[in-house]
Scaffold this motif. Structure first.
Motif, PDB file in Angstrom:
ATOM      1  N   VAL A 210       0.881  -1.174   0.000  1.00  9.92           N
ATOM      2  CA  VAL A 210       0.000   0.000   0.000  1.00  9.92           C
ATOM      3  C   VAL A 210       0.915   1.219   0.000  1.00  9.92           C
ATOM      4  CG1 VAL A 210      -1.825   1.244   1.188  1.00  9.92           C
ATOM      5  CG2 VAL A 210      -1.736  -1.265   1.320  1.00  9.92           C
ATOM      6  N   ASP A 216      -4.351  10.585   2.382  1.00  8.67           N
ATOM      7  CA  ASP A 216      -5.243   9.656   1.688  1.00  8.67           C
ATOM      8  C   ASP A 216      -5.355   8.343   2.454  1.00  8.67           C
ATOM      9  OD1 ASP A 216      -5.432  10.566  -1.663  1.00  8.67           O
ATOM     10  OD2 ASP A 216      -4.250  11.681  -0.223  1.00  8.67           O
ATOM     11  N   LEU A 220      -8.722   6.691   4.180  1.00 11.10           N
ATOM     12  CA  LEU A 220      -9.169   5.328   3.899  1.00 11.10           C
ATOM     13  C   LEU A 220      -9.470   4.582   5.190  1.00 11.10           C
ATOM     14  CD1 LEU A 220      -9.558   2.965   1.798  1.00 11.10           C
ATOM     15  CD2 LEU A 220      -7.178   2.354   2.338  1.00 11.10           C
ATOM     16  N   GLN A 223     -12.373   5.649   7.107  1.00  8.55           N
ATOM     17  CA  GLN A 223     -13.568   5.578   6.259  1.00  8.55           C
ATOM     18  C   GLN A 223     -14.196   6.958   6.038  1.00  8.55           C
ATOM     19  OE1 GLN A 223     -16.244   2.418   7.460  1.00  8.55           O
ATOM     20  NE2 GLN A 223     -14.667   0.856   7.291  1.00  8.55           N
ATOM     21  N   LEU A 227     -12.260   4.624  -1.559  1.00  5.48           N
ATOM     22  CA  LEU A 227     -10.990   4.325  -2.205  1.00  5.48           C
ATOM     23  C   LEU A 227     -10.895   4.962  -3.584  1.00  5.48           C
ATOM     24  CD1 LEU A 227      -8.303   2.769  -2.207  1.00  5.48           C
ATOM     25  CD2 LEU A 227      -9.547   0.781  -3.082  1.00  5.48           C
ATOM     26  N   ILE A 234      -2.442   0.315  -4.645  1.00  8.40           N
ATOM     27  CA  ILE A 234      -2.685  -0.928  -3.906  1.00  8.40           C
ATOM     28  C   ILE A 234      -2.218  -2.085  -4.779  1.00  8.40           C
ATOM     29  CG2 ILE A 234      -4.382  -2.291  -2.657  1.00  8.40           C
ATOM     30  CD1 ILE A 234      -4.273   0.544  -1.621  1.00  8.40           C
ATOM     31  N   ARG A 240      -5.696  -5.452  -1.896  1.00  5.61           N
ATOM     32  CA  ARG A 240      -6.904  -4.910  -2.520  1.00  5.61           C
ATOM     33  C   ARG A 240      -8.152  -5.295  -1.722  1.00  5.61           C
ATOM     34  NH1 ARG A 240      -3.779  -5.502  -7.293  1.00  5.61           N
ATOM     35  NH2 ARG A 240      -4.246  -7.728  -7.474  1.00  5.61           N
ATOM     36  N   SER A 243      -8.242  -3.089   1.353  1.00  2.00           N
ATOM     37  CA  SER A 243      -8.581  -1.694   1.075  1.00  2.00           C
ATOM     38  C   SER A 243     -10.086  -1.451   1.047  1.00  2.00           C
ATOM     39  CB  SER A 243      -7.959  -1.242  -0.252  1.00  2.00           C
ATOM     40  OG  SER A 243      -8.577  -1.889  -1.356  1.00  2.00           O
ATOM     41  N   GLY A 244     -10.867  -2.506   0.842  1.00  2.00           N
ATOM     42  CA  GLY A 244     -12.312  -2.375   0.848  1.00  2.00           C
ATOM     43  C   GLY A 244     -12.948  -2.512   2.208  1.00  2.00           C
TER      44      GLY A 244
END
Length: 266
Positions: A210, A216, A220, A223, A227, A234, A240, A243-244
């Motif tokens: 990452v 930024d 993330l 929240q 993204l 990523i 990945r 990151s969600g």
């Protein structure tokens, strides 16, 4: 300066920056909605006031905190919103006075915690340094909500290293709170500070990386931005996936924020 003193100093400075932002607002502006659904600026500051006060109680009177926590957890999904709503019902002058009093008491309490002693909390007990770091993270995140409501853009500082640190440390928590198994291998994080320094965590040869600006990254993991709206690189399937679901704050999975493009949050 000890680690605790250093983080408390950063927390004090972050709080003062937000105080400067809201202290000159008229009463009507305190009712302005923020990006958090149902929360006005008054809710945001009242929440910080309540949490700082409760954290100070935890650091000075664990038994009293235990009783408060037991009562709060009877309404585990609503006590945070309820406390914010109760605080927001007060006048802006009262909310601000309560927050100033609470955060000053918290700073004194954290500096007085003996080395090695843990402070009870709604999640796992924390050291004084960890508590100060967590409070700095929340102050920064809720301050961003206030800034968004006012359409202002405070200049970022390297104080957000504490927020990045929590974002890195809570990687596995984000998986667990979403009912997933954390990856066995560590990620590599290469995060560029507002000053231009590069902060790194994890092995150089990690398959999952990452990389990007600290602001930024902090947006993330708290929240506060989707993204799709962030300038983050990523690399790797596991990174990945993370990151969600990234989440630096305690509690159930957050809903996140919709991208400015109108796409759904991943």
């Amino acid at each position: 300066m000890s680690i605790v003193d250093g983080v408390v100093a950063d927390l004090t400075a972050q709080s003062a920056e937000l105080d400067d932002l809201v202290s000159t607002l008229d009463d009507e502006a305190w009712s302005r909605p923020t990006p958090a659904p149902g929360w006005t600026i008054a809710h945001q500051i009242a929440h910080l006031a309540w949490t700082d006060e409760v954290a100070a109680l935890a650091a000075t009177d664990p038994d009293a905190f235990g009783a408060l926590a037991s009562a709060a957890l009877e309404n585990a999904t609503g006590f945070v919103d309820d406390a914010a709503a109760a605080g927001a019902a007060c006048s802006p002058a009262q909310i601000l006075a309560d927050w100033r009093r609470g955060r000053a008491a918290l700073a004194d309490a954290l500096r007085a915690v003996p080395d090695g002693e843990k402070i009870p909390w709604f999640g796992p007990p924390m050291s004084a340094a960890s508590m100060a770091t967590a409070r700095l993270m929340e102050t920064w995140a809720h301050g961003l909500d206030v800034a968004d409501a006012l359409d202002v853009h405070p200049e970022p500082t390297d104080r957000i290293r504490a927020v990045v640190h929590i974002g890195v440390r809570t990687r596995d928590f984000a998986y667990i709170v979403n009912g997933l198994t954390p990856p066995a291998a560590a990620f590599r994080y290469e995060i560029t500070a507002p000053s231009g320094d590069v902060w790194t965590w994890g092995p150089d040869d990690a398959a999952d990386v990452v990389r990007g600006p600290a602001v930024d990254f902090c947006q993330l993991v708290t929240q506060r931005r989707a993204l799709a709206d962030l300038d983050l690189e990523i690399i790797g399937d596991q990174a990945r996936q993370w990151s969600g679901i990234a989440q630096a704050f305690a509690g159930p999975p957050g809903a996140g924020r919709a991208p400015s493009t109108g796409q759904e949050v991943r």
